[in-house]
Design an enzyme around this catalytic site. Structure first.
Site, mmCIF file in Angstrom:
data_model
loop_
_atom_site.group_PDB
_atom_site.id
_atom_site.type_symbol
_atom_site.label_atom_id
_atom_site.label_comp_id
_atom_site.label_asym_id
_atom_site.label_seq_id
_atom_site.Cartn_x
_atom_site.Cartn_y
_atom_site.Cartn_z
ATOM 1 N N GLY A 17 9.768 -0.008 -5.616
ATOM 2 C CA GLY A 17 9.588 -0.084 -4.314
ATOM 3 C C GLY A 17 8.138 -0.428 -3.744
ATOM 4 N N ARG A 78 13.885 -4.246 -8.113
ATOM 5 C CA ARG A 78 13.877 -2.843 -8.821
ATOM 6 C C ARG A 78 14.555 -3.581 -10.262
ATOM 7 N NH1 ARG A 78 12.621 1.675 -6.622
ATOM 8 N NH2 ARG A 78 12.485 2.196 -4.542
ATOM 9 N N GLY A 116 9.930 4.306 -12.897
ATOM 10 C CA GLY A 116 10.771 3.376 -13.761
ATOM 11 C C GLY A 116 9.919 2.226 -14.368
ATOM 12 N N ILE A 138 4.486 6.160 -3.417
ATOM 13 C CA ILE A 138 4.323 7.023 -2.248
ATOM 14 C C ILE A 138 4.747 8.270 -2.551
ATOM 15 C CG2 ILE A 138 4.439 5.456 -0.336
ATOM 16 C CD1 ILE A 138 7.135 6.732 0.299
ATOM 17 N N ASP A 139 5.621 8.551 -3.875
ATOM 18 C CA ASP A 139 6.125 9.663 -4.179
ATOM 19 C C ASP A 139 5.165 10.630 -4.919
ATOM 20 O OD1 ASP A 139 8.386 8.648 -3.160
ATOM 21 O OD2 ASP A 139 9.299 7.920 -5.367
ATOM 22 N N ARG A 174 13.275 22.627 20.883
ATOM 23 C CA ARG A 174 14.287 22.182 19.867
ATOM 24 C C ARG A 174 13.986 22.572 18.574
ATOM 25 N NH1 ARG A 174 15.653 16.480 22.381
ATOM 26 N NH2 ARG A 174 17.561 17.222 23.398
ATOM 27 N N GLY A 182 10.527 10.725 -1.184
ATOM 28 C CA GLY A 182 9.920 11.361 -2.267
ATOM 29 C C GLY A 182 10.585 11.247 -3.559
ATOM 30 N N GLU A 234 13.646 14.085 0.986
ATOM 31 C CA GLU A 234 15.189 13.609 0.685
ATOM 32 C C GLU A 234 15.789 14.193 -0.753
ATOM 33 O OE1 GLU A 234 14.897 9.501 -0.021
ATOM 34 O OE2 GLU A 234 13.287 9.557 -1.440
ATOM 35 N N GLN A 303 7.328 4.891 6.258
ATOM 36 C CA GLN A 303 6.515 5.754 5.247
ATOM 37 C C GLN A 303 5.681 4.843 4.192
ATOM 38 O OE1 GLN A 303 8.249 9.861 4.509
ATOM 39 N NE2 GLN A 303 9.714 8.381 4.634
HETATM 40 O O1 F6P Z 1 10.015 5.333 -4.854
HETATM 41 C C1 F6P Z 1 9.579 5.102 -3.364
HETATM 42 C C2 F6P Z 1 10.678 5.449 -2.704
HETATM 43 O O2 F6P Z 1 10.424 4.984 -1.198
HETATM 44 C C3 F6P Z 1 11.337 6.952 -2.708
HETATM 45 O O3 F6P Z 1 10.566 7.809 -2.051
HETATM 46 C C4 F6P Z 1 12.700 6.386 -2.102
HETATM 47 O O4 F6P Z 1 13.687 7.354 -2.689
HETATM 48 C C5 F6P Z 1 12.945 5.286 -2.569
HETATM 49 O O5 F6P Z 1 11.646 4.551 -2.944
HETATM 50 C C6 F6P Z 1 13.731 4.251 -1.851
HETATM 51 O O6 F6P Z 1 14.025 3.216 -2.486
HETATM 52 P P1 F6P Z 1 14.641 1.855 -1.532
HETATM 53 O O7 F6P Z 1 13.442 1.122 -0.923
HETATM 54 O O8 F6P Z 1 14.963 0.935 -2.759
HETATM 55 O O9 F6P Z 1 15.629 2.312 -0.957
#
Ligand code: F6P
Length: 377
Positions: A17, A78, A116, A138-139, A174, A182, A234, A303
């Protein structure tokens, strides 16, 4: 910086990503190498470019003006070297990649990526290539480094989102649930939750019980607080879901034959699909159990977009320059990591395949608990 006359050409790619800071890092590596007379070529769209031999020269003109630009000028994917989607087929392209590396007579391949990518880089190192990596995501979940570039920017974006959700939550009295990226860890949700003053924070490292969270929100309401913000990673899971996943993951790990392994993988896939609507279900349940009106905001790819923060630009530049230095010094098969404020090479074999989870006793968690934030446990 030492110099090594043999090192003339380096390849670079971005994989996984995207995130803010990728271009700043490419620039850091390229400019520092160029000052040592080393050429840099950029392979396009991750490992795919290396397999299909699609690349561009990265010289001072192409590296100029990219420090502040989001995403990656090289494109990303990926695709994995050993399981690459080519047309409609999954192909093992490792040998082709090795061939292309030697065809270009590369001295090193620099891979900017997350967990990865570290594993894929290790596979290529095992196939005989010299691979250096840089920790991007970002994670913030890459093992062996204190921090990853991209994290600070995403933390700022998620925090600003929570700030903005506060005013609308207050006005409408609310509960607002905000889903934060993440992957399997909670760094971003925890950091943004603390920085944004969330009242509940759910992260994968602390499986939650919805009743405990609902109770905490009801208590707030009783005390006259007519709104609440819940930051949810998430990957956050209820205690029941976490137990099911752990059980089948261990069955998969210890499966003695292919059929057993397939069954476990199928189960895990089913849980993953069930989990996709997790925050939607959670929001509805919270509404039901608290009697308070609830809404959900999913921040998603916002994000990961846009310009890197100043802190990420500094980090990217430090890591990029340190990576060039490592190459000039003849360091092989390592990730250039940040440890105690210093950029240092760490052997790939020490970090590949591992994840940096949030420790249960982390001070961000302790501080939040001290202020009465509910983790649903
Ligand atoms: O690893 C970065 C990330 O944004 C994760 O936070 C998220 O789970 C994943 O990539 C989303 O991947 P994609 O952009 O392939 O949907």
């Amino acid at each position: 910086m030492g110099s090594n006359a043999k090192r003339k050409l380096v390849g670079i790619l971005t994989s996984g990503g995207d995130c803010p800071g990728l271009n700043a890092t490419i620039r850091g590596v390229g400019k520092a190498l160029e000052r040592n007379g080393v050429r840099l070529v950029g392979f396009l769209d991750g490992f795919t470019g290396l397999a299909l031999d699609r690349y561009i020269e990265l010289d001072s003109s192409s590296l100029s003006g990219i420090l502040t630009v989001g995403g990656t000028i090289l494109g990303t994917s990926r695709n994995k070297p050993h399981k690459m989607l080519i047309g409609d087929k999954i192909v093992d392209m490792t040998d082709v990649i090795v061939e292309n590396y030697h065809k270009h007579d590369l001295d090193a391949l620099v891979c900017l990526g997350g967990g990865g990518t570290q594993k894929n880089a290790m596979r290529l190192a095992d196939a005989g290539l010299n691979v250096l990596t840089l920790p991007k995501t970002i994670d913030n979940d890459i093992y062996g480094t204190d921090v990853t570039f991209g994290f600070d920017t995403a933390l700022g974006i998620a925090t600003e989102a929570i700030d903005r959700l506060h005013s609308t939550a207050t006005s409408h009295h609310r509960v607002i649930v905000v889903e934060i990226m993440g992957h399997r860890v909670g760094w971003l949700a925890l950091g943004a939750g603390v920085a944004g003053g969330a009242d509940g924070i759910l992260i994968p490292e602390i499986p939650y019980e919805i009743d405990k969270l609902a109770e905490a929100l009801r208590e707030r309401a009783k005390m006259g607080k007519r709104f609440s913000i819940v930051a949810v990673a998430e990957g956050a899971m209820s205690v029941e879901m976490a137990e099911k996943v752990a059980k089948w993951a261990s069955k998969k790990e210890s499966a003695s034959d292919k059929a057993e392994k397939r069954k476990a993988s199928k189960k895990l896939k089913e849980f993953h699909e069930e989990h996709m609507s997790h925050t939607i279900d959670l929001t509805k349940e919270l509404e039901k159990r608290t009697g308070l009106e609830a809404r959900l905001s999913i921040l998603g790819h916002l994000q990961r977009g846009g310009i890197p923060s100043a802190a990420d630009r500094v980090l990217s530049t430090i890591l990029g320059a340190a990576c060039a230095e490592a190459i000039m010094d003849g360091v092989e098969n390592a990730m250039v990591a940040m440890r105690n404020g210093k950029a240092v090479p760490v052997p790939l074999k020490e970090i590949a395949g591992k994840i940096k989870f949030v420790p249960r006793e982390h001070q961000w968690i302790d501080a939040a608990r001290a202020l009465g934030v509910s983790f649903g446990d």
